[in-house]
Write a protein that holds these residues in place. Structure first.
Motif, PDB file in Angstrom:
ATOM      1  N   GLU A  67      34.414 -17.140  -6.947  1.00 50.48           N
ATOM      2  CA  GLU A  67      35.197 -17.617  -5.811  1.00 50.48           C
ATOM      3  C   GLU A  67      35.703 -16.435  -4.973  1.00 50.48           C
ATOM      4  O   GLU A  67      35.713 -16.495  -3.739  1.00 50.48           O
ATOM      5  CB  GLU A  67      36.388 -18.435  -6.335  1.00 50.48           C
ATOM      6  N   LEU A  68      36.075 -15.357  -5.634  1.00 48.92           N
ATOM      7  CA  LEU A  68      36.518 -14.155  -4.928  1.00 48.92           C
ATOM      8  C   LEU A  68      35.377 -13.567  -4.106  1.00 48.92           C
ATOM      9  O   LEU A  68      35.569 -13.194  -2.941  1.00 48.92           O
ATOM     10  CB  LEU A  68      37.050 -13.123  -5.926  1.00 48.92           C
ATOM     11  N   ARG A  69      34.166 -13.503  -4.700  1.00 50.36           N
ATOM     12  CA  ARG A  69      33.010 -12.985  -3.947  1.00 50.36           C
ATOM     13  C   ARG A  69      32.727 -13.840  -2.708  1.00 50.36           C
ATOM     14  O   ARG A  69      32.471 -13.316  -1.626  1.00 50.36           O
ATOM     15  CB  ARG A  69      31.769 -12.934  -4.854  1.00 50.36           C
ATOM     16  N   LYS A  70      32.808 -15.164  -2.857  1.00 46.30           N
ATOM     17  CA  LYS A  70      32.564 -16.056  -1.717  1.00 46.30           C
ATOM     18  C   LYS A  70      33.619 -15.854  -0.629  1.00 46.30           C
ATOM     19  O   LYS A  70      33.289 -15.820   0.562  1.00 46.30           O
ATOM     20  CB  LYS A  70      32.573 -17.512  -2.177  1.00 46.30           C
ATOM     21  N   SER A  71      34.871 -15.714  -1.029  1.00 46.64           N
ATOM     22  CA  SER A  71      35.942 -15.530  -0.045  1.00 46.64           C
ATOM     23  C   SER A  71      35.793 -14.200   0.679  1.00 46.64           C
ATOM     24  O   SER A  71      36.038 -14.118   1.886  1.00 46.64           O
ATOM     25  CB  SER A  71      37.309 -15.601  -0.734  1.00 46.64           C
ATOM     26  N   GLU A  72      35.386 -13.161  -0.037  1.00 44.22           N
ATOM     27  CA  GLU A  72      35.184 -11.861   0.609  1.00 44.22           C
ATOM     28  C   GLU A  72      34.018 -11.918   1.593  1.00 44.22           C
ATOM     29  O   GLU A  72      34.073 -11.326   2.675  1.00 44.22           O
ATOM     30  CB  GLU A  72      34.981 -10.772  -0.438  1.00 44.22           C
ATOM     31  N   ALA A  73      32.953 -12.649   1.233  1.00 44.20           N
ATOM     32  CA  ALA A  73      31.828 -12.809   2.158  1.00 44.20           C
ATOM     33  C   ALA A  73      32.269 -13.602   3.390  1.00 44.20           C
ATOM     34  O   ALA A  73      31.877 -13.280   4.522  1.00 44.20           O
ATOM     35  CB  ALA A  73      30.668 -13.508   1.455  1.00 44.20           C
ATOM     36  N   GLN A  74      33.093 -14.630   3.169  1.00 44.52           N
ATOM     37  CA  GLN A  74      33.600 -15.419   4.287  1.00 44.52           C
ATOM     38  C   GLN A  74      34.476 -14.560   5.189  1.00 44.52           C
ATOM     39  O   GLN A  74      34.444 -14.695   6.417  1.00 44.52           O
ATOM     40  CB  GLN A  74      34.399 -16.620   3.769  1.00 44.52           C
ATOM     41  N   LEU A  75      35.249 -13.657   4.598  1.00 38.71           N
ATOM     42  CA  LEU A  75      36.105 -12.761   5.370  1.00 38.71           C
ATOM     43  C   LEU A  75      35.268 -11.885   6.301  1.00 38.71           C
ATOM     44  O   LEU A  75      35.596 -11.715   7.481  1.00 38.71           O
ATOM     45  CB  LEU A  75      36.937 -11.890   4.424  1.00 38.71           C
ATOM     46  N   GLU A  76      34.160 -11.352   5.789  1.00 34.64           N
ATOM     47  CA  GLU A  76      33.273 -10.534   6.615  1.00 34.64           C
ATOM     48  C   GLU A  76      32.665 -11.360   7.750  1.00 34.64           C
ATOM     49  O   GLU A  76      32.573 -10.902   8.889  1.00 34.64           O
ATOM     50  CB  GLU A  76      32.179  -9.923   5.761  1.00 34.64           C
ATOM     51  N   ALA A  77      32.263 -12.592   7.427  1.00 37.98           N
ATOM     52  CA  ALA A  77      31.679 -13.463   8.454  1.00 37.98           C
ATOM     53  C   ALA A  77      32.709 -13.790   9.531  1.00 37.98           C
ATOM     54  O   ALA A  77      32.378 -13.834  10.727  1.00 37.98           O
ATOM     55  CB  ALA A  77      31.146 -14.742   7.813  1.00 37.98           C
ATOM     56  N   LEU A  78      33.952 -14.000   9.124  1.00 41.15           N
ATOM     57  CA  LEU A  78      34.990 -14.306  10.109  1.00 41.15           C
ATOM     58  C   LEU A  78      35.282 -13.102  10.999  1.00 41.15           C
ATOM     59  O   LEU A  78      35.555 -13.258  12.201  1.00 41.15           O
ATOM     60  CB  LEU A  78      36.266 -14.775   9.402  1.00 41.15           C
ATOM     61  N   ALA A  79      35.218 -11.909  10.444  1.00 38.52           N
ATOM     62  CA  ALA A  79      35.425 -10.706  11.258  1.00 38.52           C
ATOM     63  C   ALA A  79      34.310 -10.576  12.294  1.00 38.52           C
ATOM     64  O   ALA A  79      34.570 -10.247  13.471  1.00 38.52           O
ATOM     65  CB  ALA A  79      35.490  -9.473  10.361  1.00 38.52           C
ATOM     66  N   ARG A  80      33.055 -10.830  11.866  1.00 34.61           N
ATOM     67  CA  ARG A  80      31.933 -10.786  12.818  1.00 34.61           C
ATOM     68  C   ARG A  80      32.100 -11.861  13.890  1.00 34.61           C
ATOM     69  O   ARG A  80      31.868 -11.614  15.075  1.00 34.61           O
ATOM     70  CB  ARG A  80      30.610 -10.979  12.078  1.00 34.61           C
ATOM     71  N   ARG A  81      32.522 -13.062  13.473  1.00 32.95           N
ATOM     72  CA  ARG A  81      32.675 -14.160  14.417  1.00 32.95           C
ATOM     73  C   ARG A  81      33.755 -13.838  15.451  1.00 32.95           C
ATOM     74  O   ARG A  81      33.576 -14.087  16.647  1.00 32.95           O
ATOM     75  CB  ARG A  81      33.046 -15.439  13.656  1.00 32.95           C
TER      76      ARG A  81
END
Length: 187
Positions: A67-81
């Motif tokens: 779950e932590l790995r998924k949230s960190e990946a989502q964080l990167e995607a949100l920064a790009r967005r």
């Protein structure tokens, strides 16, 4: 005369309805109490062994780490967005992406705290398992030393030797500084 008969019949019907309602409420209370009593009484089948609990703890940690790995990946995607929206001059979408990023950061911190808590709980369970094995007289698992008592903060297990002197007088042959060698007293 017919009106009074109708009124009496209506009143008796209401009385029967009230009696049935009271009976249903009482039966509901009894059923609820029995269900609650059945839920609160632990059965032997509900007790989990140490190995099974350790497996559950490991599985919980794996799930939390994923779950932590998924949230960190989502964080990167949100920064790009957010960067894309700012480049497109879409301030509303950029603000929404930033709000989601802040929520995701809070989620990541909560997951990290939960992982730390679960790790401590797993370590505590392992220490308790070693203590139980030591109490039963079995050896500790593969090279682990038995844990120090709860009061031994540093794990040093220092004890005063029974033959050790507890006197505050200096050992024989030593004279305190500033005193005469003949008397041992200060001038």
């Amino acid at each position: 005369m017919q009106a009074t008969d109708i009124q009496r019949r209506h009143a008796s019907d209401e009385g029967r309805h009230a009696a049935w309602l009271c009976m249903l409420v009482v039966v509901g209370w009894i059923a609820g109490a029995r269900t609650l009593a059945a839920q609160t009484m632990p059965e032997a089948s509900q007790v989990v062994g140490a190995q099974q609990q350790a497996g559950r703890d490991r599985e919980r940690l794996e799930i939390l780490r994923e779950e932590l790995r998924k949230s960190e990946a989502q964080l990167e995607a949100l920064a790009r967005r957010r960067a894309e929206r700012l480049a497109a001059s879409d301030m509303q979408a950029a603000a929404e992406a930033e709000a989601q990023r802040i929520r995701t950061l809070a989620d990541i911190e909560a997951i990290r705290r939960e992982i730390a808590s679960a790790s401590r709980a797993a370590q505590t369970t392992a220490v308790q398992r070693v203590a139980v094995q030591a109490a039963k007289g079995t050896s500790a698992p593969s090279g682990r030393a038995t844990p120090a008592p709860w009061w031994d903060v540093y794990g040093s297990r220092r004890r005063i030797e029974p033959s050790a002197s507890l006197s505050l007088a200096p050992p024989l042959g030593q004279v305190p500084a500033g005193s005469s060698p003949a008397t041992g007293a200060s001038p």
